[in-house]
Write a protein that holds these residues in place. Structure first.
Motif, mmCIF file in Angstrom:
data_model
loop_
_atom_site.group_PDB
_atom_site.id
_atom_site.type_symbol
_atom_site.label_atom_id
_atom_site.label_comp_id
_atom_site.label_asym_id
_atom_site.label_seq_id
_atom_site.Cartn_x
_atom_site.Cartn_y
_atom_site.Cartn_z
ATOM 1 N N LEU A 575 0.817 -1.215 0.000
ATOM 2 C CA LEU A 575 0.000 0.000 0.000
ATOM 3 C C LEU A 575 0.851 1.266 0.000
ATOM 4 C CD1 LEU A 575 -2.906 -0.976 2.439
ATOM 5 C CD2 LEU A 575 -2.859 -1.051 -0.059
ATOM 6 N N LYS A 576 2.109 1.152 0.449
ATOM 7 C CA LYS A 576 3.003 2.309 0.400
ATOM 8 C C LYS A 576 3.412 2.643 -1.030
ATOM 9 C CE LYS A 576 6.276 2.851 3.424
ATOM 10 N NZ LYS A 576 7.464 2.585 4.270
ATOM 11 N N THR A 577 3.220 1.708 -1.941
ATOM 12 C CA THR A 577 3.556 1.948 -3.349
ATOM 13 C C THR A 577 2.319 1.947 -4.240
ATOM 14 O OG1 THR A 577 3.923 -0.420 -3.736
ATOM 15 C CG2 THR A 577 5.829 0.888 -3.030
ATOM 16 N N THR A 578 1.133 1.931 -3.628
ATOM 17 C CA THR A 578 -0.121 1.954 -4.382
ATOM 18 C C THR A 578 -0.705 3.365 -4.342
ATOM 19 O OG1 THR A 578 -0.586 -0.354 -3.791
ATOM 20 C CG2 THR A 578 -2.434 0.975 -4.578
ATOM 21 N N VAL A 579 -0.875 3.985 -5.516
ATOM 22 C CA VAL A 579 -1.424 5.339 -5.558
ATOM 23 C C VAL A 579 -2.932 5.279 -5.353
ATOM 24 C CG1 VAL A 579 0.393 6.260 -7.037
ATOM 25 C CG2 VAL A 579 -1.626 5.204 -8.068
ATOM 26 N N SER A 581 -5.238 7.078 -6.814
ATOM 27 C CA SER A 581 -6.018 7.159 -8.046
ATOM 28 C C SER A 581 -5.079 7.278 -9.235
ATOM 29 C CB SER A 581 -6.956 8.368 -8.004
ATOM 30 O OG SER A 581 -6.225 9.574 -8.101
ATOM 31 N N ASP A 582 -5.623 7.154 -10.406
ATOM 32 C CA ASP A 582 -4.818 7.250 -11.628
ATOM 33 C C ASP A 582 -4.359 8.668 -11.895
ATOM 34 O OD1 ASP A 582 -5.217 4.571 -12.010
ATOM 35 O OD2 ASP A 582 -6.944 4.835 -13.356
ATOM 36 N N TYR A 583 -4.913 9.633 -11.181
ATOM 37 C CA TYR A 583 -4.624 11.031 -11.494
ATOM 38 C C TYR A 583 -3.861 11.737 -10.376
ATOM 39 C CZ TYR A 583 -8.306 9.872 -14.778
ATOM 40 O OH TYR A 583 -9.059 9.247 -15.734
ATOM 41 N N GLY A 584 -3.358 10.982 -9.411
ATOM 42 C CA GLY A 584 -2.624 11.610 -8.325
ATOM 43 C C GLY A 584 -1.356 10.857 -8.012
ATOM 44 N N SER A 585 -0.579 11.425 -7.102
ATOM 45 C CA SER A 585 0.686 10.798 -6.713
ATOM 46 C C SER A 585 0.679 10.343 -5.261
ATOM 47 C CB SER A 585 1.842 11.788 -6.933
ATOM 48 O OG SER A 585 1.612 12.976 -6.173
ATOM 49 N N ALA A 586 -0.410 10.589 -4.536
ATOM 50 C CA ALA A 586 -0.487 10.193 -3.137
ATOM 51 C C ALA A 586 -0.671 8.679 -3.038
ATOM 52 C CB ALA A 586 -1.646 10.904 -2.451
ATOM 53 N N PHE A 587 -0.007 8.097 -2.051
ATOM 54 C CA PHE A 587 -0.090 6.654 -1.862
ATOM 55 C C PHE A 587 -1.136 6.320 -0.791
ATOM 56 C CE2 PHE A 587 4.264 7.370 -3.422
ATOM 57 C CZ PHE A 587 4.228 6.560 -4.552
ATOM 58 N N VAL A 588 -1.641 5.107 -0.832
ATOM 59 C CA VAL A 588 -2.665 4.682 0.127
ATOM 60 C C VAL A 588 -2.129 4.729 1.548
ATOM 61 C CG1 VAL A 588 -4.159 2.774 0.843
ATOM 62 C CG2 VAL A 588 -3.808 3.227 -1.597
ATOM 63 N N GLU A 590 0.873 6.169 3.996
ATOM 64 C CA GLU A 590 1.967 7.135 4.106
ATOM 65 C C GLU A 590 2.163 7.512 5.566
ATOM 66 O OE1 GLU A 590 0.853 10.410 1.591
ATOM 67 O OE2 GLU A 590 2.057 9.657 -0.069
ATOM 68 N N GLY A 591 3.413 7.451 6.027
ATOM 69 C CA GLY A 591 3.742 7.914 7.377
ATOM 70 C C GLY A 591 3.001 7.205 8.481
ATOM 71 N N GLY A 592 2.776 5.919 8.323
ATOM 72 C CA GLY A 592 2.069 5.163 9.360
ATOM 73 C C GLY A 592 0.582 5.448 9.422
ATOM 74 N N MET A 593 0.023 6.037 8.361
ATOM 75 C CA MET A 593 -1.398 6.372 8.321
ATOM 76 C C MET A 593 -2.019 5.826 7.038
ATOM 77 S SD MET A 593 -1.783 8.275 11.121
ATOM 78 C CE MET A 593 -3.252 9.280 10.922
#
Length: 666
Positions: A575-579, A581-588, A590-593
């Motif tokens: 999940l740390k490498t899963t974005v 959405s297809d239109y963003g760069s945020a990962f599922v 991040e930072g223990g959250m």
């Protein structure tokens, strides 16, 4: 016809039994007075009457009838003739059950006319209205048992009807809310347990053929959930044999004669139990300055388990019962776990026994205080409160001491190691015996009044209980013999930390996915009613599938409290490498959250499982102290010594809808 009537009055203690002038007395004196009054009251209120009426009349035009107690067939032996007085049993497969999870009721078929082989021949239970005495089964007091064991009542037979057309007896049973009843009901709901057995007495047999007999007068006495059926011809099976000593698969099944019941002993035991439970209520109430709660519970006829639960609700996160043995700070510093381990590993070493004399004495005091008998060494609560912080004492001697005396230090160490505790599970410490914690299962509802002057509809909240019963877990660590011979504080700290970690992991596993059987608690994953949305499309979920867990909890109005995700390391890494959405760069992740909630990583979680919920509704109950045993034999060829820690614990979910879990369904 032989008829057995069993009537009893509920035993209870009136709050008026406690005279006002005793309130200024010490609690111990009050309890002594209460004991005498309560015993007298209970002895006066408990009554059991057994009436036996025998009608031996028979119609000359009918087939010859055999009185089940006297005129048995010639083919029967003396032991078989005696067995006719016993409570027989037969079971059937529960394939026609109708389960109502809300009311905990199950509709079942109890018996049929399928033949069952007995030692004297084939037995058939006649299912015509004139042959069955249903007076006890219709009384509302007939018990639902587990495996025909009268000490394991898990419910009650609420109603019964005879299906004359199908020649079957059907009943509606309601399961209780205690720990054992909940476990069995969950197994029935999940199709794990599927067999029902009826216990009955026969008073007349009619010969219906060569070594075939029809019971033309019989009385059902109880209904049981059993494991192995002998006859699965109808909706609820019937299984048991006449000669139970030869049935190796069901050694727990018991036969009993009414004549063997010692009614005086039953009444005396009921009196002793009532007095003991009431005294325990007042003792606990005195500890927490809640005397009025004890008086109310006694007046309302509450059980000791219900009182413990109510008291826990009142006092919050405080220990229910502190079982200190009164060790001073100096004595706590003196207590050495390694000394005790060395003595238990070398029982013939006189020097080791003498060195651990204090530890054994403190253990004996702890067992008396907790009311439990340890298998090995019971660690006193006084010592457990300084479990984590250990260092050298430079002021008076070189023994291992505690730097501070923080309350519940052992619990704090477990909390840091266990994922469910780190997620905010509610810890209940100092428990003894069964605990029934009240919960609100449905709130009152308001409604619109349709016309002027109309009345508001009545609406009342619905209350239930969450039960907790003691369950024992074991954890062990191996140390070398050379290490055991060391007296370094670091060695003792290492042993303590290893045991703490092992216990925490065991609690964690049970809380998350305990099976609810084989001595395990029922974990979140297998708790009936926990949300489970559509399975993940792949081993690792998408962002939308993750959010679906939150949505399921929110839809049940449970999105509050200590909310967190718990997941295995492999899924967290993915999940740390899963974005998102297809239109963003945020990962599922991040930072223990994950999506604004804490993500707690634990390899206790089965690969592919993802948990979310309000972990404040996950209750972890700690009973008694820590029991340490030493095994010097398992690894004797290597010189290693195995140290086993036993801790009594239970897990309960207050509200199932507060949780959701999912996986890919594989």
């Amino acid at each position: 016809m032989q008829q057995i009537e069993n009537s009893s009055m509920q035993s209870g203690l009136d709050s008026d039994m406690i005279a006002p002038e005793t309130e200024s007395m010490p609690m111990s004196d009050q309890i002594n007075i209460l004991d005498d009054a309560a015993e007298a009251e209970v002895r006066a209120s408990v009554a059991v009457t057994v009436t036996v009426e025998l009608d031996t009349s028979e119609d000359d035009n009918e087939q010859p009838e055999v009185d089940a107690q006297d005129d048995v067939p010639d083919e029967m032996t003396d032991s078989e003739r005696s067995a006719r007085n016993n409570i027989e049993t037969r079971a059937m497969a529960m394939d026609e059950k109708v389960v109502d999870p809300e009311t905990r009721r199950v509709k079942i078929a109890v018996s049929s006319e399928a033949p069952v082989e007995r030692s004297f021949g084939t037995e058939i239970l006649d299912h015509s209205a004139g042959s069955i005495d249903l007076s006890f089964l219709k009384s509302g007091r007939a018990p639902l048992l587990l495996d025909h064991d009268p000490t394991k009542q898990i419910g009650v037979v609420e109603s019964v009807e005879l299906d004359s057309l199908a020649r079957r007896l059907r009943a509606t049973v309601r399961f209780g809310k205690n720990g054992l009843a909940k476990e069995v009901f969950d197994d029935v709901t999940d199709d794990i347990r599927g067999n029902i057995s009826v216990g009955y007495q026969i008073t007349k047999l009619s010969k219906a053929g060569e070594k075939t007999y029809r019971a033309t007068s019989w009385m059902p006495m109880e209904v049981s959930v059993v494991s192995i059926p002998a006859d699965t011809s109808v909706g609820i099976g019937r299984a048991a044999t006449d000669d139970l000593t030869n049935l190796k698969t069901e050694p727990h099944v018991k036969e009993a004669k009414m004549a063997d019941i010692d009614l005086d002993a039953v009444k005396a035991e009921a009196a002793r139990t009532a007095v003991k439970d009431t005294a325990e209520m007042y003792r606990l109430a005195s500890k927490h300055n809640k005397r009025e709660l004890a008086e109310k519970s006694v007046a309302e006829g509450r059980s000791l388990a219900e009182f413990r639960g109510m008291l826990l609700e009142e006092i919050g996160n405080k220990p229910l019962d502190v079982t200190d043995v009164g060790l001073t700070k100096q004595e706590v510093r003196k207590f050495s776990l390694i000394n005790a381990i060395r003595a238990m590993a070398n029982p013939t070493d006189r020097a080791a026994q003498q060195a651990a004399a204090f530890e054994f004495e403190a253990s004996a005091a702890a067992q008396r205080a907790m009311g439990n008998e340890a298998r090995g060494l019971m660690i006193p609560s006084d010592v457990l409160r300084s479990w984590a912080q250990r260092d050298l004492n430079t002021s008076d001697d070189s023994s291992v001491i505690a730097q501070d005396f923080r309350g519940g230090d052992f619990i704090d160490v477990l909390r840091n190691t266990s994922s469910v505790m780190a997620a905010g599970a509610t810890m209940l410490s100092g428990l003894k015996g069964n605990v029934a914690i009240p919960r609100k299962s449905a709130a009152s509802a308001a409604g619109w009044i349709s016309t002027e002057g109309g009345a508001a509809a009545e609406s009342e909240p619905t209350f239930g209980q969450v039960t907790m019963t003691p369950k024992t877990l074991g954890a062990f660590t191996d140390i070398t013999r050379l290490m055991m011979m060391q007296s370094s504080p670091d060695i003792e700290a290492l042993i303590r930390n290893d045991l703490t970690t092992a216990i925490a992991l065991a609690i964690d596993l049970g809380a998350l996915q305990g099976s609810g059987s084989s001595g395990q608690p029922t974990g979140v994953k297998l708790t009936s009613g926990v949300n489970k949305p559509t399975s993940f499309a792949a081993a690792n979920p998408t962002f939308a599938e993750v959010v679906a867990l939150e949505t399921a909890v929110a839809e049940d109005n449970a999105l509050l409290g200590n909310l967190a995700y718990i997941l295995p390391a492999s899924m967290y890494g993915a999940l740390k490498t899963t974005v998102k959405s297809d239109y963003g760069s945020a990962f599922v992740a991040e930072g223990g959250m994950i999506n604004g909630y804490r993500a707690i990583v634990s390899n206790q979680v089965t690969a592919g499982d993802l948990f979310f919920g309000n972990f404040a509704d996950l209750l972890i109950g700690m009973y008694g102290g820590l029991d340490i045993t030493v095994d010097p034999y398992t690894s004797s060829n290597t010189g290693n010594v195995r140290i086993v820690a036993l801790q009594t614990v239970d897990v309960a979910v207050r509200h199932a809808v507060s949780f959701a879990y999912n996986n890919d369904g594989v």
